[in-house]
Design a protein around this motif. Structure first.
Motif, short mmCIF file in Angstrom:
data_model
loop_
_atom_site.label_atom_id
_atom_site.label_comp_id
_atom_site.label_asym_id
_atom_site.label_seq_id
_atom_site.Cartn_x
_atom_site.Cartn_y
_atom_site.Cartn_z
N TRP A 48 0.83 -1.18 0.00
CA TRP A 48 0.00 0.00 0.00
C TRP A 48 0.87 1.25 0.00
O TRP A 48 1.92 1.28 0.64
CB TRP A 48 -0.92 -0.01 1.22
N PRO A 49 0.46 2.31 -0.72
CA PRO A 49 1.27 3.53 -0.75
C PRO A 49 1.20 4.25 0.60
O PRO A 49 0.22 4.13 1.33
CB PRO A 49 0.60 4.37 -1.84
N ARG A 51 1.04 7.62 3.06
CA ARG A 51 0.18 8.80 3.02
C ARG A 51 0.82 9.88 2.15
O ARG A 51 0.14 10.54 1.36
CB ARG A 51 -0.06 9.31 4.43
N THR A 54 0.45 9.06 -1.53
CA THR A 54 -0.93 9.28 -1.95
C THR A 54 -1.21 10.76 -2.15
O THR A 54 -1.82 11.16 -3.15
CB THR A 54 -1.90 8.69 -0.92
N THR A 57 0.64 12.03 -5.32
CA THR A 57 -0.02 11.57 -6.54
C THR A 57 -1.32 12.34 -6.75
O THR A 57 -1.63 12.76 -7.87
CB THR A 57 -0.30 10.07 -6.46
N THR A 58 -2.08 12.54 -5.68
CA THR A 58 -3.33 13.30 -5.78
C THR A 58 -3.05 14.73 -6.23
O THR A 58 -3.75 15.27 -7.10
CB THR A 58 -4.06 13.31 -4.42
#
Length: 91
Positions: A48-49, A51, A54, A57-58
Motif C-alpha cells: 500500500w502507498p 500517506r 498518496t 499523486t493526488t
C-alpha cells in the motif's frame, strides 16, 4: 484453454457438484467463505502507498487536471475567436 461457468463434478476427494474453471487441471472453488479468505490473503500481499505518496499523486493529478482545463479553455477561446472573425458573428 480456459472453460468457465462449467458445472461439473468436484475433484476427487471432495463431495458434490460445484462450478469450476478448468485450465489444464487447475481448479477454482467458488465457495463464498473461501472467496473472502482469498481476497483477504491477496489484500495482505498488496504494497500500500504511504500517506505522503498518496498526497503527492493526488496533487499531481489535480495539477494536471487544472493545466488541461486551462489549455482547453484557451484552445476553445482561440477557435471561437477564429470562427467569429471568419463569419463576422458576435460583434
Amino acid at each position: 484453454m480456459v472453460r468457465t461457468g462449467f458445472l461439473g463434478p468436484a475433484p476427487a476427494g471432495s463431495s458434490g457438484w460445484c462450478a469450476v474453471a478448468l485450465q489444464e487441471g487447475y481448479f477454482v472453488s467458488v465457495s463464498p467463505a473461501k472467496f473472502v479468505e482469498d481476497v483477504r490473503a491477496e489484500a495482505r500481499k498488496v504494497t500500500w502507498p504511504t500517506r505522503r505518496a498518496t498526497l503527492m499523486t493526488t496533487g499531481a493529478v489535480l495539477a494536471m487536471a487544472g493545466l488541461a482545463s486551462v489549455f482547453f479553455f484557451l484552445v476553445d477561446e482561440v477557435i471561437g475567436l477564429a470562427v467569429r472573425k471568419l463569419f463576422g458573428l458576435g460583434g
